[in-house]
Structures are given as C-alpha cells and as structure tokens.
Design an enzyme around this catalytic site. Sequence first.
Site, short mmCIF file in Angstrom:
data_model
loop_
_atom_site.label_atom_id
_atom_site.label_comp_id
_atom_site.label_asym_id
_atom_site.label_seq_id
_atom_site.Cartn_x
_atom_site.Cartn_y
_atom_site.Cartn_z
N HIS A 162 -25.64 15.98 -13.64
CA HIS A 162 -26.21 17.54 -13.20
C HIS A 162 -26.26 17.63 -11.84
O HIS A 162 -25.79 16.87 -11.27
CB HIS A 162 -27.40 17.65 -14.09
CG HIS A 162 -28.60 16.53 -13.75
ND1 HIS A 162 -28.96 16.48 -12.15
CD2 HIS A 162 -29.45 15.95 -14.39
CE1 HIS A 162 -29.83 15.73 -12.40
NE2 HIS A 162 -29.98 15.13 -13.50
N HIS A 214 -27.44 14.94 -9.46
CA HIS A 214 -26.64 13.66 -9.26
C HIS A 214 -25.39 14.14 -8.12
O HIS A 214 -25.06 13.43 -7.22
CB HIS A 214 -25.90 13.34 -10.39
CG HIS A 214 -26.80 12.81 -11.61
ND1 HIS A 214 -26.93 13.82 -12.69
CD2 HIS A 214 -27.89 11.97 -11.76
CE1 HIS A 214 -27.79 12.96 -13.64
NE2 HIS A 214 -28.23 12.10 -12.94
N CYS A 216 -40.68 0.83 -20.19
CA CYS A 216 -40.02 2.50 -20.56
C CYS A 216 -38.41 2.44 -20.29
O CYS A 216 -38.14 2.36 -19.27
CB CYS A 216 -40.75 3.74 -19.51
SG CYS A 216 -39.84 5.05 -20.00
N CYS A 238 -37.31 5.10 -17.84
CA CYS A 238 -37.09 4.55 -16.47
C CYS A 238 -36.49 3.28 -16.29
O CYS A 238 -36.28 2.89 -15.12
CB CYS A 238 -38.43 4.48 -15.82
SG CYS A 238 -39.73 5.64 -16.07
N CYS A 240 -45.49 6.74 -20.91
CA CYS A 240 -44.83 6.54 -19.42
C CYS A 240 -45.20 7.89 -18.71
O CYS A 240 -45.11 8.78 -19.12
CB CYS A 240 -43.28 6.38 -19.57
SG CYS A 240 -42.60 6.73 -18.03
N HIS A 268 -41.73 9.87 -18.11
CA HIS A 268 -41.10 10.52 -19.21
C HIS A 268 -41.90 10.91 -20.36
O HIS A 268 -41.61 11.71 -21.48
CB HIS A 268 -40.14 9.47 -19.84
CG HIS A 268 -39.18 9.09 -18.80
ND1 HIS A 268 -39.11 8.36 -18.10
CD2 HIS A 268 -37.64 9.94 -18.97
CE1 HIS A 268 -38.01 8.35 -17.36
NE2 HIS A 268 -36.86 9.34 -17.90
N LYS A 281 -38.95 21.90 -13.60
CA LYS A 281 -38.47 20.88 -13.70
C LYS A 281 -36.98 20.83 -14.34
O LYS A 281 -37.04 21.51 -15.34
CB LYS A 281 -39.22 19.62 -13.98
CG LYS A 281 -38.70 18.28 -13.92
CD LYS A 281 -39.87 17.50 -14.60
CE LYS A 281 -39.57 15.99 -15.05
NZ LYS A 281 -38.48 15.28 -14.28
N LYS A 305 -33.57 19.10 -20.38
CA LYS A 305 -32.78 19.77 -21.39
C LYS A 305 -33.36 20.47 -22.34
O LYS A 305 -33.25 21.74 -22.95
CB LYS A 305 -32.13 18.50 -22.30
CG LYS A 305 -31.02 18.01 -22.03
CD LYS A 305 -30.40 17.21 -23.06
CE LYS A 305 -28.93 16.55 -22.89
NZ LYS A 305 -28.40 15.49 -23.75
N1 MSP Z 1 -29.19 3.84 -12.45
C1 MSP Z 1 -30.13 3.99 -11.60
C2 MSP Z 1 -29.87 3.82 -10.12
C3 MSP Z 1 -29.20 2.48 -9.76
S1 MSP Z 1 -28.97 2.19 -8.34
C4 MSP Z 1 -28.75 0.58 -8.09
C5 MSP Z 1 -30.44 5.65 -11.79
N2 MSP Z 1 -29.59 6.27 -11.90
S2 MSP Z 1 -29.73 7.82 -12.48
O1 MSP Z 1 -28.57 8.39 -13.29
O2 MSP Z 1 -30.89 8.15 -12.97
O3 MSP Z 1 -29.82 8.75 -10.96
C6 MSP Z 1 -30.83 8.73 -10.29
C7 MSP Z 1 -30.34 9.66 -8.93
O4 MSP Z 1 -29.93 10.87 -9.19
C8 MSP Z 1 -31.71 9.86 -8.01
O5 MSP Z 1 -32.19 8.79 -7.25
C9 MSP Z 1 -31.06 10.90 -7.53
O6 MSP Z 1 -30.01 10.48 -6.29
C10 MSP Z 1 -30.21 11.78 -8.24
N3 MSP Z 1 -31.08 12.64 -8.96
C11 MSP Z 1 -31.45 12.78 -9.99
N4 MSP Z 1 -32.15 13.89 -10.61
C12 MSP Z 1 -32.17 14.78 -9.20
C13 MSP Z 1 -32.88 15.82 -8.92
N5 MSP Z 1 -33.49 16.68 -9.95
N6 MSP Z 1 -32.87 16.22 -7.71
C14 MSP Z 1 -32.01 15.66 -6.73
N7 MSP Z 1 -31.63 14.30 -7.10
C15 MSP Z 1 -31.68 14.01 -8.20
O7 MSP Z 1 -31.55 5.87 -11.50
#
Ligand code: MSP
Length: 499
Positions: free
Chosen positions: A18, A21, A127, A130, A144, A147, A295, A298
């Site tokens: 999304h 990311h 959780c 997380c 959690c 979540h 926020k 889905k």
């Molecule tokens: N797999 C772990 C990371 C392991 S690194 C060794 C993880 N993955 S995640 O798919 O949940 O990605 C989290 C990251 O996605 C956040 O730290 C951030 O970089 C990005 N974001 C996810 N949601 C976000 C927002 N709503 N806004 C900005 N960035 C966001 O955690």
Amino acid sequence: MKSIYITTPIYYINDKPHIGHAYTTIAGDILARYHRMIGNSVTYVTGTDENSQKNLEAAQKAGVADMMTYLDSMSALWQDTWKKLDISHDDFIRTTQDRHHTAVAKFWGLVKEKGDIYKGNYEGWYCVGCEAFYLESDLVEGNCPTHKKPAQKIVEENYFFRLTAYRDALLAHIEAHPDFVQPVSRRNEIINYIKDNMIDVSISRVNASVGIPVPDDADHKIYVWFDALINYLSVVGFGSDEKKFNENWPAHLHLVGKDILKFHCALWPAMLLSAGLELPAHVFAHGHFTIDGEKMSKSLGNVVNPVEVMEKYGNDALRFHVMREIRFGEDGDFSLTRLEQRYVSELSNELGNLMYRVLSMSEKYCDGKIPAAGSIVIPLDTGAYMAAFEKFELHQALDVVWNTVRACNKLIDDYKPWELAKTDSFKVREVMYALLDALARVAHTLSPFCPVTAEKILVQLGLSLEEVAATPFEERIAANKLPEGTALMKGDVLFPRLS
Ligand code: MSP
C-alpha cells in the site's frame, strides 16, 4: 567516493503493497539516486520478510496449500510493484533464499559463542499481527494494543537473547552518536525504552510451522524478527561473499517507519554488538500516513494502492507530492484531492508552464538556441540542498529546488521578456539565458525526486543525457555552464492536464 548502503524494511507479504510501504521505498530511492548523482557508490536494497506466521495465515485464507507457491507469487507481486514505481534498488532479498539461511546460521553461531543465547521458560503473550511478544500489562482487555485482536498465550521452553546485557552499551552508543537514531524525537523514545522497559527477548518458537530452524535444535524455529533483521547482512554477502560484505557494511542508513523503531534501535544493534559487528551509521524512522484523516485499513476501505496512483498521475507526481506534503520524519495525511491540487498548482503551473514559456520565448527571442551567458544568475542554494540530504531532510532539499523554480517565475514577472524584446534585444537574451541555465540546475537537483521530469527538461534544453551522466555533480550544478548555441528541443508539456 563513499560507499553508501541504504536499506528499507523487508515487508511482510500477507497482502499487496500500500501507499505506506511505497512511501518508505520511494524515500530510500530518492536518497539512493541522490548519492549516485553526487558520485557515491550506492547499494540500495529492499525485500520481503517471508518466514512469518502472518504470511502463513494469509496463504491459508487465500486457499493456497503450498506455502512456497504463495510466497513466490506474493514476492513477485511486490517486486513488480517496485518495478512499476521505477524504484532503483540494486538487490532484492527474500528471507527464504539460501544466502539468507546461510547468514542466519552464521550469525546465530556467533551470538551463541558469545554466550548471549540461553534456554529459558517463556510465559507470556504473542500477537501474530505484530509478530511481537507482549507482557500481560501491555494488553488491553486481553487484546494486542495495536491490532485490537486477542493475543495468544504462550507457555514454552524457548531460546532467549541476552538483550539486557547490552543496555549500557546501547545507551553509550546512542549518547556518543547523536545522529544514530533520527529524528531526535525518536531518539528520546528509544532511550526511555532501553532504560525502563527493555527485557531479554525470546528468539525461538517450539514446533512453529514456519521459520528457519535453530541450528542443532530443529524442534525450534527462529523468531521472525531475529531472522528478519539479519537480512541487512545477508543481502550484502555476510557468510557468502566476504568481499562484498566488507565493501558495504556497516550500512549508511536503515530507513524504517516509526512502528518498528525498537527492533532497529535496540534489538538489532544489540544483536550486532553480540556478533562483534559494527553498527549502522544511521537509523531514520519516518512517520505514518493517515488517509484523508483516517487510519488506513481494509475495513474502512481506504487502502491506497500506489500503482493506481502512479497510473493516473505518474510516478513523479506521486513522489513529489509525498515529499512536499510531509516534513520527512513526521506523521502526515495522504489525500488524492491534495495530490491533484498540488499537481495543478505546483507541477503543472509553476514548473510545467515555466518550462513551456521559457522554451517558447527562446524560440522567439533567441532563434531556439541557447544564447550567450550574461550577468543575471538565478541562485540555487546547493549548499543547503546537500546539507538537507545529509540530514535526511528530504522535504527541505526539495524546498531549495522549488525556491529556484519560483525565482524563475518571478524573474519573468519582473522583466516581462515580451516587452523587453521590443526595446532591448540584448538584455532579453540575457534574461533567457538566466532562465534556461536555472532550469538545467533545477533539473539536476530535482532528479532524485522526479527522475522522469528531470530527464525531459534536460533533453528539451538540448543536453545529452550521457554527457550529463559523465559530468561531475559540482560542474552540473555550477551556474553559467550551458553551452551557447545549443539547439533547444521544445517537446510535450511536462504535466498534461488531468482528465
Ligand atoms: N517485516 C517487518 C519489517 C522487518 S525489517 C527487518 C514489517 N513489515 S511491514 O510489512 O509491516 O512494513 C512495515 C513498514 O511499512 C513500516 O515500518 C513503514 O516503513 C511502512 N509503513 C506501513 N504502514 C505505513 C503507513 N501507514 N505510513 C507510512 N509508512 C508505513 O514491519
């Protein structure tokens, strides 16, 4: 030339990417492109975090019986997304790859040898959302806190990592390296956590169906975060290509979101200290997006797909908007309405029209060629631009570029070339040179943010992209460097009207 190794988090692939990311990955890409432009040797990497319970649950939900089939297709989808968003990563790591398993086994061995892994009884809460352990006191009515779903009670014999043995060393490192954790607000947050709340962490699960087995004890699988963090080493050759590893490690920057700060600024540096490896120079945790004030989720149906945004507005507009909208590091809101407004007011009007007008006037007053340089120079504060990049103030660096775009528009308003042409054909050519020259410098400095637009501008200014690439950055951004007599190549408008 410096060696600059930049990472993003490796993402879980229980769903498609999304906009959040994409934000992290775009920010890393901007930094990577900047460092390549100034002549550094860059390794920019991203990847997928695959040994996770979350992925398994998603595969089951999708009705895909074979886990590897699911992971292959999802990882391909993420890689395809980054390709569509024109991300310039040099490598892509999957934690199911052999090179990662080799690195994890080597790392586990080093930490074990140091005496930092011990067996103990874990009784607590987990959780899956997380992929993190919680104390009973962290839960909100059994759920959690993030979540809002029931945490799982776990009672089992686990391997633990002696995280608390590194409390003093971590605090000393953060104290001695004020720019290790950035921005400053995050630094205070992590210091408090390390001082007051950090405990030893369980790093294995018994009989888990996914995960890398603990070396010499296959009944246990390595906890997903302990495994995932090691990706930053495996992707640059730890355990498989020592030369490459030595060229890249320690990393210049781990770019993360604020949600995973603790893992990167407490657990990870402690793991590295235990293994006898150097710590990364910087961890920068940016803020989170909401979507139109809510926020992203889905259930609310407001999850923004970055590919759809790219298809409608183009990559450059997406990159430009997110960097202009939010001070890098702070939380912010993403709104397509705001993106459209900015597309029109800034990209199309302030830059696109500027380029079009300058080229049209050059056709009229300078025979479509670059005239001779005169005494007018529109400044672009490259010192401030580079300083902003060094401090990860991406919004600030872009602001420097935009000040010059605005100065160009002001120069046109001030001199009114169409009037000047009637009285002073020499002066009007001087004004046109100043504008064309400033636009070249705008293109160079804009290129990490908006690479496609930057190339279009340079081509329209009659420059050869190969020659530009071969010119050192200092020369590119020096004023009065445009070669007189070069034929301009007026092309399509930079930012067409939105349909
Ligand atoms: N797999 C772990 C990371 C392991 S690194 C060794 C993880 N993955 S995640 O798919 O949940 O990605 C989290 C990251 O996605 C956040 O730290 C951030 O970089 C990005 N974001 C996810 N949601 C976000 C927002 N709503 N806004 C900005 N960035 C966001 O955690």
